[in-house]
Design an enzyme around this catalytic site. Structure first.
Site, PDB file in Angstrom:
ATOM      1  N   GLU A 104      42.791  45.940  33.999  1.00 33.09           N
ATOM      2  CA  GLU A 104      43.002  47.450  32.853  1.00 33.09           C
ATOM      3  C   GLU A 104      43.944  48.102  33.806  1.00 33.09           C
ATOM      4  O   GLU A 104      45.095  48.699  33.336  1.00 33.09           O
ATOM      5  CB  GLU A 104      41.396  48.037  32.320  1.00 33.09           C
ATOM      6  CG  GLU A 104      41.174  47.232  31.582  1.00 33.09           C
ATOM      7  CD  GLU A 104      39.471  47.205  31.195  1.00 33.09           C
ATOM      8  OE1 GLU A 104      38.411  47.748  32.071  1.00 33.09           O
ATOM      9  OE2 GLU A 104      39.263  47.913  29.549  1.00 33.09           O
ATOM     10  N   GLU A 124      33.937  41.033  32.210  1.00 28.68           N
ATOM     11  CA  GLU A 124      33.311  41.838  31.227  1.00 28.68           C
ATOM     12  C   GLU A 124      32.184  41.362  30.241  1.00 28.68           C
ATOM     13  O   GLU A 124      30.288  41.883  30.505  1.00 28.68           O
ATOM     14  CB  GLU A 124      33.649  43.349  30.400  1.00 28.68           C
ATOM     15  CG  GLU A 124      34.350  44.251  31.160  1.00 28.68           C
ATOM     16  CD  GLU A 124      36.005  44.309  31.586  1.00 28.68           C
ATOM     17  OE1 GLU A 124      36.098  42.803  31.881  1.00 28.68           O
ATOM     18  OE2 GLU A 124      36.325  45.177  31.972  1.00 28.68           O
TER      19      GLU A 124
END
Ligand SMILES: CCCCCCCCCCCCCC(=O)CC(=O)SCCNC(=O)CCNC(=O)[C@H](O)C(C)(C)COP(=O)(O)OP(=O)(O)OC[C@H]1O[C@@H](n2cnc3c(N)ncnc32)[C@H](O)[C@@H]1OP(=O)(O)O
Ligand SMILES: NC(=O)C1=CN([C@@H]2O[C@H](COP(=O)(O)OP(=O)(O)OC[C@H]3O[C@@H](n4cnc5c(N)ncnc54)[C@H](O)[C@@H]3O)[C@@H](O)[C@H]2O)C=CC1
Length: 725
Positions: A104, A124
């Site tokens: 990210e 995740e």
């Protein structure tokens, strides 16, 4: 220092430094804010490169911070927004890994350069959450919704070459990614950055995209059975289509909090760390994973190329270990060779697709009938039929032909490792390596320590497991070890439920809705009912050895369910014969349908034995089966067969299709509350004193009396892993 900064001419290089994986802890985030701010303000700096120390970009957020106040300080997304808004070009130099928050962060940079060995991804979902630092909003804007959804919902680690094709990175280099990133940064100084700011990109929606997202939801519900994170990931990606970037971020955040409230992330994160802990084995002598040295395994051999041997050969070959594969006769050798070669071809094809050269990435396999060829191998894994006499014969031979320091491993699924070792001249070099089927796919490896197994043998087998990409768990030697031993009471309850009025499909449905990959009856049909039948026959529980006059539903004073025996006597062995608890399209078929024969048989059986019928209640099914598992788990801890509850959970999560989002049977018991588990078992046992497996374990009683402390505190009550059997 959590991050450092240096100047390479006019390029500032900011290096994240938080070994071992550069997790973005609170101190790293603070340091990033400071270093980035200073670089932005420094007039000598015209471009910025971000990289990670130790040739790893970053493994993402520091998972240990979740649930603590540290996660709330300096949000990663705020850092990402600042980077993206920078007027100076920012380039991510990705070496090793850029995962989760790491990717990210890289997505917020204007350019990304990766080295050829690097892997990127948003995993995740595998720890029960979603990328919550803008990942679900930036990635679809970069590579499109379908590709982004695949990356986010599957959470896979994507090799650099594929990341380049997908458009996640701009450049892949064979050499030094940092040098290449600095070069690129210099080149792009002064270029416009607007198009490189992903938050400004708009995604155009159409009805096809909506259908695609709806289908993804339906697929995910089926595939991930009860796991909430994949569905939240899809909702977040959907938001990237309909909402502005900032509204999408808000949605991402809300979804993160609602996931947290389900308890699934906590269970999955417990499972993540338990897997890592399993590698840190301890021995009752005080020896540990970091005090004992493993021997290198340069060559290996596998005896028996049946279901298990084939997969084990492939696992070794994938770890680049040359293997000698042995069978009992020419015909079996030919069958085994064909099967192994076809699996190897598949592996080679996969490697080619990833741009790797198969011959340098797969260990060679040599097929032979001659045990004499084993004289130089470092380690042998025996995978012949589950028969003690045969195994002893093989180990006698191995003991005489193999070099003295070779390790001799057995893949037995539950026979006595000490008895096998006793026929060799080197019982200290003998150890159980219990793989799971299919052995080249399943991640679990139970490493079984015998009474005389040396610490070096333990260290070597555990290390080999890691090298094979498995999660290896050290367990003690007792009949059926840990996983299979716990199956006993579980399957017993499943069988009693049929006697009491349920049908296989009802029990399976309840357990599958609970999250199991497969209910108990589907699992038995897949494994083959004859395996258990043979073992019960040998033990005299069924067949000719059962004394005359023994009641049909009783053995040695305890309740016994002969249902599976009766099925086997009718030739119903499961998938292999096309009939078992279900009916299949053909012998070897995979699609099971409820079978009217089974229904009719069960109805007649209940009538014959006048068994009291239970009212239908799926919760009761789950409770009885899951608590039976956990209760046996407590006994295994008492016996010193497993070192800690975490190891048992790792075994169930990785070998038996237990839903990871429920942590494992011991974590589940802990989350339900030990007093409640105890109370349920006590009531059941009081009403059914002829079912000893449901008698509450002493350790469960002890922990419940302490109020059910958190699972990480159980170890102090369990004591050292000394085999007390
Ligand atoms: C109440 C709620 C809080 C409020 C929150 C408010 C808002 C929310 C904002 C949240 C922002 C979230 C941002 C985000 O997107 C989330 C993430 O980034 S989550 C993390 C995603 N990353 C991963 O899942 C990677 C996990 N790690 C791995 O897959 C492997 O470890 C890896 C491939 C990196 C390395 O594998 P290997 O070489 O085999 O080594 P090990 O696995 O043995 O690991 C070595 C060592 O490192 C520890 N570790 C690994 N990753 C992390 C990590 N991300 N955080 C912390 N620690 C990590 C691992 O445990 C090992 O250490 P041990 O001490 O041996 O256990
Ligand atoms: N099938 C499974 O799901 C699992 C099995 N195991 C264990 O693995 C072992 C092997 O099981 P499977 O592969 O299922 O059996 P299998 O019946 O598929 O294969 C056994 C192989 O051993 C060969 N063999 C027999 N005697 C031999 C000898 N003297 N020399 C060389 N080869 C010989 C046979 O020809 C056969 O190919 C057993 O101990 C079993 O309990 C362990 C985990 C799971």
């Amino acid at each position: 220092m959590a991050a450092t900064r240096r100047l390479a001419n006019t390029v500032a290089v900011i290096t994240i430094s938080h070994p071992p994986v550069n997790a973005l802890s609170s101190s790293v985030r603070h340091a990033l804010v400071k270093e980035f701010g200073e670089a932005s303000r420094d007039p000598k700096v015209e471009a910025i490169v971000l990289n990670g120390s130790g040739r790893k970009f970053s493994a993402g957020a520091d998972i240990r911070e979740f649930g603590t106040s540290a996660i709330k300080t300096v949000s990663l997304e705020d850092i990402n927004s600042t980077i993206e808004a920078s007027q100076k070009p920012v380039v991510a130099a990705i070496e090793g890994i850029a995962l989760g928050g790491g990717l990210e962060l890289a997505l917020a940079c204007h350019y990304r350069v990766a080295d050829i060995q690097a892997k990127v991804g948003l995993p995740e979902v595998l720890i029960g959450i979603l990328p919550a630092a803008g990942g679900t909003q930036r990635l679809p804007r970069l590579i499109g919704v379908p590709a982004a959804l695949d990356v986010i919902v599957r959470g896979r680690h994507i090799p650099a070459s594929e990341a380049l094709k997908l458009g996640i990175v701009d450049e892949v280099v064979q050499g030094n990614a940092l040098d290449a990133a600095i070069q690129l940064a210099r080149k792009v100084i002064g270029y416009p950055l607007n198009k490189k700011r992903l938050s400004t990109v708009r995604i155009s929606s159409d009805s096809n995209l909506e259908d695609f997202l709806d289908t993804a939801v339906e697929k995910a519900k089926k595939q991930f059975r009860g796991a909430k994170a994949p569905l939240a990931c899809i909702e977040a990606v959907r938001a990237s289509v309909h909402l502005s970037y900032h509204q999408g971020l808000e949605k991402e955040r809300q979804l993160f909090f609602s996931l947290w409230a389900t308890g699934q992330p906590q269970a999955q994160q417990y499972a993540f760390f338990s897997e890592r802990e399993a590698g840190k084995w301890t021995h009752s002598s005080g020896a540990r994973w970091d005090t004992e040295e493993a021997k290198p395994i340069r060559t290996a051999a596998v005896i028996g190329l049946g279901t298990m041997g084939r997969g084990i050969v492939i696992s070794l070959s994938k770890a680049k270990i040359p293997v000698i594969a042995i069978e009992q006769d020419a015909q079996q050798l030919e069958v085994g060779k064909k099967a192994v070669n076809s699996l190897l071809e598949r592996e080679a094809e996969k490697l080619k697709q990833q741009g790797s050269v198969p011959s340098s990435n797969l260990g060679s396999v040599h097929f032979t009938l001659d045990f004499g060829e084993l004289q130089d191998v470092d380690l042998v894994i025996e995978a012949v039929y589950e028969n003690m006499e045969l195994k002893k014969e093989i180990f006698r031979k191995l003991s005489s032909v193999c070099k003295p320091d070779a390790f001799l491993c057995t893949n037995t699924s539950g026979l006595n490792v000490d008895e096998i070792a006793s026929v060799t001249h080197r019982p200290n070099q003998v150890i159980g390596t219990h793989f799971f089927s299919p052995a080249n796919i399943m991640r679990l490896l139970e490493v079984v320590r015998g009474q005389q197994t040396s610490l070096t043998a333990i260290a070597t087998a555990m290390n080999l497991g890691k090298k094979l990409g498995k999660v290896a768990v050290l367990v003690g030697n007792c009949p059926l070890f840990v996983g299979n031993r716990m199956l006993g009471p579980y399957l017993e309850q499943a069988s009693y439920l049929l006697e009491e009025g349920y049908y296989p499909e009802e029990v399976d449905q309840a357990m599958e809705e609970f999250g199991f990959a497969m209910g108990p009856f589907r699992m038995m049909d897949l494994a083959g009912l004859d395996v258990g039948w043979r073992s019960r026959t040998e033990k005299g529980l069924t067949g000719a050895k059962v004394p005359q006059g023994t009641p049909a539903r009783q053995r040695l004073g305890s309740r016994y369910s002969p249902l599976a025996d009766i099925l086997c006597e009718s030739g119903r062995f499961g998938q292999k014969t096309g009939r078992g608890w279900y009916q299949y399209e053909k012998p070897g078929g995979r699609t099971g349908k409820p079978d009217p024969w089974v229904k009719d048989f069960l109805q007649k059986y209940r009538k014959t034995h006048q068994i009291k019928q239970q009212p239908s209640n799926p919760e009761q099914i789950v409770e009885r089966c899951a608590f039976a598992l956990a209760n046996e788990g407590f006994r295994i801890l008492e016996d010193g067969i497993a070192s800690c509850p975490e190891d048992i959970d790792v075994i169930y999560n990785n070998g038996y299709g237990w839903p990871k989002y429920r942590g494992g049977p011991m974590y589940y018991a802990s989350s339900v509350g030990l007093p409640k588990v105890l109370d349920t078992l006590e009531k059941y046992y009081k009403a059914n004193p002829d079912v000893p497996s449901m008698k509450p374990a002493f350790l469960l009683k002890k922990l419940a009396a302490l109020g059910g402390p958190p699972i990480k505190e159980w170890r102090t009550q369990v004591g050292k892993p000394v085999n007390k059997l």
